[in-house]
Design an enzyme around this catalytic site. Structure first.
Site, PDB file in Angstrom:
ATOM      1  N   CYS A 112      -3.003 -72.333  77.351  1.00 11.30           N
ATOM      2  CA  CYS A 112      -2.203 -72.384  79.250  1.00 11.30           C
ATOM      3  C   CYS A 112      -1.484 -73.240  79.069  1.00 11.30           C
ATOM      4  CB  CYS A 112      -3.590 -71.941  79.633  1.00 11.30           C
ATOM      5  SG  CYS A 112      -4.203 -70.044  79.274  1.00 11.30           S
ATOM      6  N   HIS A 255      -2.564 -73.243  86.756  1.00  9.49           N
ATOM      7  CA  HIS A 255      -2.666 -72.615  86.267  1.00  9.49           C
ATOM      8  C   HIS A 255      -3.592 -71.583  86.458  1.00  9.49           C
ATOM      9  CE1 HIS A 255      -3.256 -69.928  82.594  1.00  9.49           C
ATOM     10  NE2 HIS A 255      -4.458 -70.180  81.945  1.00  9.49           N
ATOM     11  N   ASN A 285      -3.962 -63.655  84.356  1.00 11.89           N
ATOM     12  CA  ASN A 285      -3.739 -64.585  83.950  1.00 11.89           C
ATOM     13  C   ASN A 285      -2.453 -64.545  82.888  1.00 11.89           C
ATOM     14  OD1 ASN A 285      -3.684 -66.981  81.958  1.00 11.89           O
ATOM     15  ND2 ASN A 285      -5.908 -66.667  81.810  1.00 11.89           N
TER      16      ASN A 285
HETATM   17  N1  ACO Z   1     -16.925 -55.981  85.257  1.00 11.31           N
HETATM   18  C1  ACO Z   1     -18.181 -55.555  84.679  1.00 11.31           C
HETATM   19  N2  ACO Z   1     -18.950 -56.270  84.072  1.00 11.31           N
HETATM   20  C2  ACO Z   1     -18.373 -57.824  83.867  1.00 11.31           C
HETATM   21  C3  ACO Z   1     -17.236 -57.474  82.739  1.00 11.31           C
HETATM   22  C4  ACO Z   1     -16.236 -56.457  83.878  1.00 11.31           C
HETATM   23  N3  ACO Z   1     -14.675 -56.748  83.170  1.00 11.31           N
HETATM   24  N4  ACO Z   1     -17.466 -58.709  82.332  1.00 11.31           N
HETATM   25  C5  ACO Z   1     -18.440 -59.536  82.241  1.00 11.31           C
HETATM   26  N5  ACO Z   1     -19.441 -58.283  82.673  1.00 11.31           N
HETATM   27  C6  ACO Z   1     -20.599 -58.402  82.566  1.00 11.31           C
HETATM   28  C7  ACO Z   1     -21.074 -58.887  81.936  1.00 11.31           C
HETATM   29  O1  ACO Z   1     -21.524 -58.485  81.147  1.00 11.31           O
HETATM   30  C8  ACO Z   1     -21.826 -59.243  82.424  1.00 11.31           C
HETATM   31  O2  ACO Z   1     -23.090 -58.657  82.294  1.00 11.31           O
HETATM   32  P1  ACO Z   1     -25.079 -58.951  81.995  1.00 11.31           P
HETATM   33  O3  ACO Z   1     -24.927 -60.339  82.453  1.00 11.31           O
HETATM   34  O4  ACO Z   1     -25.549 -57.324  81.857  1.00 11.31           O
HETATM   35  O5  ACO Z   1     -25.446 -59.886  80.643  1.00 11.31           O
HETATM   36  C9  ACO Z   1     -21.734 -60.080  83.842  1.00 11.31           C
HETATM   37  O6  ACO Z   1     -20.899 -59.401  84.176  1.00 11.31           O
HETATM   38  C10 ACO Z   1     -21.350 -61.615  84.134  1.00 11.31           C
HETATM   39  O7  ACO Z   1     -20.834 -61.739  83.131  1.00 11.31           O
HETATM   40  P2  ACO Z   1     -20.680 -63.406  82.688  1.00 11.31           P
HETATM   41  O8  ACO Z   1     -19.876 -63.700  81.686  1.00 11.31           O
HETATM   42  O9  ACO Z   1     -21.438 -64.131  83.355  1.00 11.31           O
HETATM   43  O10 ACO Z   1     -19.464 -63.593  84.195  1.00 11.31           O
HETATM   44  P3  ACO Z   1     -18.600 -65.159  84.718  1.00 11.31           P
HETATM   45  O11 ACO Z   1     -19.412 -64.824  86.532  1.00 11.31           O
HETATM   46  O12 ACO Z   1     -18.915 -65.869  83.888  1.00 11.31           O
HETATM   47  O13 ACO Z   1     -17.471 -64.298  84.687  1.00 11.31           O
HETATM   48  C11 ACO Z   1     -14.705 -65.014  84.131  1.00 11.31           C
HETATM   49  C12 ACO Z   1     -16.355 -63.955  83.736  1.00 11.31           C
HETATM   50  C13 ACO Z   1     -14.783 -63.885  84.846  1.00 11.31           C
HETATM   51  C14 ACO Z   1     -14.315 -64.043  82.400  1.00 11.31           C
HETATM   52  C15 ACO Z   1     -15.311 -66.082  84.283  1.00 11.31           C
HETATM   53  O14 ACO Z   1     -16.237 -66.784  83.293  1.00 11.31           O
HETATM   54  C16 ACO Z   1     -14.216 -66.631  83.576  1.00 11.31           C
HETATM   55  O15 ACO Z   1     -12.985 -66.560  84.554  1.00 11.31           O
HETATM   56  N6  ACO Z   1     -14.202 -67.893  82.736  1.00 11.31           N
HETATM   57  C17 ACO Z   1     -12.887 -69.259  82.293  1.00 11.31           C
HETATM   58  C18 ACO Z   1     -12.182 -68.325  81.584  1.00 11.31           C
HETATM   59  C19 ACO Z   1     -10.757 -68.951  81.596  1.00 11.31           C
HETATM   60  O16 ACO Z   1     -10.237 -69.260  82.367  1.00 11.31           O
HETATM   61  N7  ACO Z   1     -10.136 -68.369  80.764  1.00 11.31           N
HETATM   62  C20 ACO Z   1      -8.813 -68.820  80.376  1.00 11.31           C
HETATM   63  C21 ACO Z   1      -8.410 -68.460  79.131  1.00 11.31           C
HETATM   64  S1  ACO Z   1      -6.441 -68.710  78.908  1.00 11.31           S
HETATM   65  C22 ACO Z   1      -6.264 -68.575  76.844  1.00 11.31           C
HETATM   66  O17 ACO Z   1      -5.803 -70.018  76.966  1.00 11.31           O
HETATM   67  C23 ACO Z   1      -5.151 -68.216  76.676  1.00 11.31           C
END
Ligand code: ACO
Length: 329
Positions: A112, A255, A285
């Site tokens: 990214c 980003h 994203n």
């Molecule tokens: N819908 C519903 N529930 C979900 C979903 C979904 N799409 N995805 C995960 N959950 C659940 C999980 O299973 C978990 O359930 P549990 O508590 O029963 O285990 C709960 O939601 C919380 O999950 P977390 O992972 O703790 O959620 P979080 O608040 O951290 O949000 C997210 C997840 C959105 C992915 C966040 O962590 C994030 O944005 N992280 C950064 C991602 C990022 O910047 N990535 C860059 C990639 S780009 C690249 O380089 C290609």
């Protein structure tokens, strides 16, 4: 000699995938996706469309704005984690589509952070060597091709798209758009955000396909925390290096990975959200394309004024991150 951004362009495929559509594919909800990420919809390319097609479409728009013909280009770069093929590089495929032979072409992979890495490289080449007068710098991704559409923790996050910049150098150009920059990486965190298979470490095999190893793997929470800390630190360093205070920054273009990450970085920089551009709700994203898509939208909407200080910042797999301060000319 000065260097400027002469044109910007973007392209996203027509098909829109909404949160409501995703509710029918995996166990998720519009409410969860919206509150956790800020994403409402994303654009998804069809099977026939490759990253180079998205890149080509964005490039045409940037070249048109710049009034530059493909044959004038001295350099083409494409930042992508979703190249059409391992080789030839996607930039060369774009070159062929544009009919821009025989300028040098290469891809740059910094996930990214790819676009800001590419801007740094292209700008440095232009500043060091007068041969590079006109450069086409592209960030393009077909992330839908590396997303596991059964994994709700990642499939809701990503979208397809491309953005392009035309950079121009010349003695008649006053000033340099590039003010200061900071790029960084920490390979120790490589495993929290990666695509395991398809390279030499794990070539494609029945096992790699059955094991879903050709899809993005991500530790969301760890990525989130590192993203906020790293982007904030890079932005502060760039502002300090350039002697620009946060209140002098007209726009921050981060980003677009998560609305909450964007807000957390803005708060730590003490820059009000009104001066932080976000369109993650409409595109999700798009990795290396996201900052360029923002820049082009703002440019075409007339939001960027001559002399504006614009702070770009990104974070992605690698881990890679960085920030750049540019001045709009
Ligand atoms: N819908 C519903 N529930 C979900 C979903 C979904 N799409 N995805 C995960 N959950 C659940 C999980 O299973 C978990 O359930 P549990 O508590 O029963 O285990 C709960 O939601 C919380 O999950 P977390 O992972 O703790 O959620 P979080 O608040 O951290 O949000 C997210 C997840 C959105 C992915 C966040 O962590 C994030 O944005 N992280 C950064 C991602 C990022 O910047 N990535 C860059 C990639 S780009 C690249 O380089 C290609």
């Amino acid at each position: 000699m000065g260097i400027r951004i002469k044109g910007t362009g973007m392209f996203v495929p027509e098909k829109v995938l909404t949160n409501a559509d995703l509710e029918k594919m995996v166990e998720t909800s519009d409410e969860w996706i919206t509150t956790r990420t800020g994403i409402k919809e994303r654009h998804i390319a069809d099977k026939q469309t490759a990253t180079s097609d998205l890149a080509y479409a964005a490039a045409l728009k940037a070249l048109e704005m710049a009034g530059v013909s493909p044959s004038e280009l001295d350099l083409i770069t494409v930042a992508s984690v979703t190249p059409d093929k391992l080789f030839p590089n996607t930039a060369a495929l774009v070159q062929r589509k544009l009919g821009a032979c025989t300028c040098p072409c290469f891809d740059l992979e910094a996930a990214c952070s790819g676009l800001i890495y590419s801007i740094e490289v292209a700008h440095s080449m232009m500043a060091a060597n007068k041969k590079y007068k006109k450069a086409l710098v592209i960030g393009a991704e077909k992330l839908s091709s590396i997303v596991d559409w059964t994994d709700r923790s990642t499939c809701v996050l990503f979208g397809d798209g491309a953005a392009a910049l035309v950079l121009e150098s010349g003695d008649e150009i006053e000033g340099d758009f590039y003010v200061a920059g900071k790029l960084a990486a920490d390979g120790n965190y490589g495993d929290i955000l990666h695509l395991p298979a398809g390279g030499s470490a794990m070539p494609a095999s029945h096992e790699s396909v059955d094991g879903k190893c050709h899809f993005i793997k991500m530790g969301g929470q760890e990525t989130f925390k590192l993203a906020v800390t790293a982007m904030t630190a890079a932005c502060k360093e760039v502002l300090a290096d350039s002697g620009i205070a946060p209140e002098q920054v007209a726009w921050v273009i981060p980003h677009q990975a998560n609305r909450r990450i964007i807000s957390a970085v803005a708060a730590r920089l003490t820059i009000p959200e009104e001066r932080v551009y976000a369109n993650i709700d409409r595109y999700g994203n798009t990795s290396s394309a996201s900052i360029g898509i923002c820049l082009d939208e703002m440019n075409r909407a007339g939001m960027l004024k001559h002399g504006d200080c614009i702070l770009l910042t990104a974070f992605g797999g690698g881990l890679t991150w960085g920030a750049q301060l540019i001045r709009w000319q």
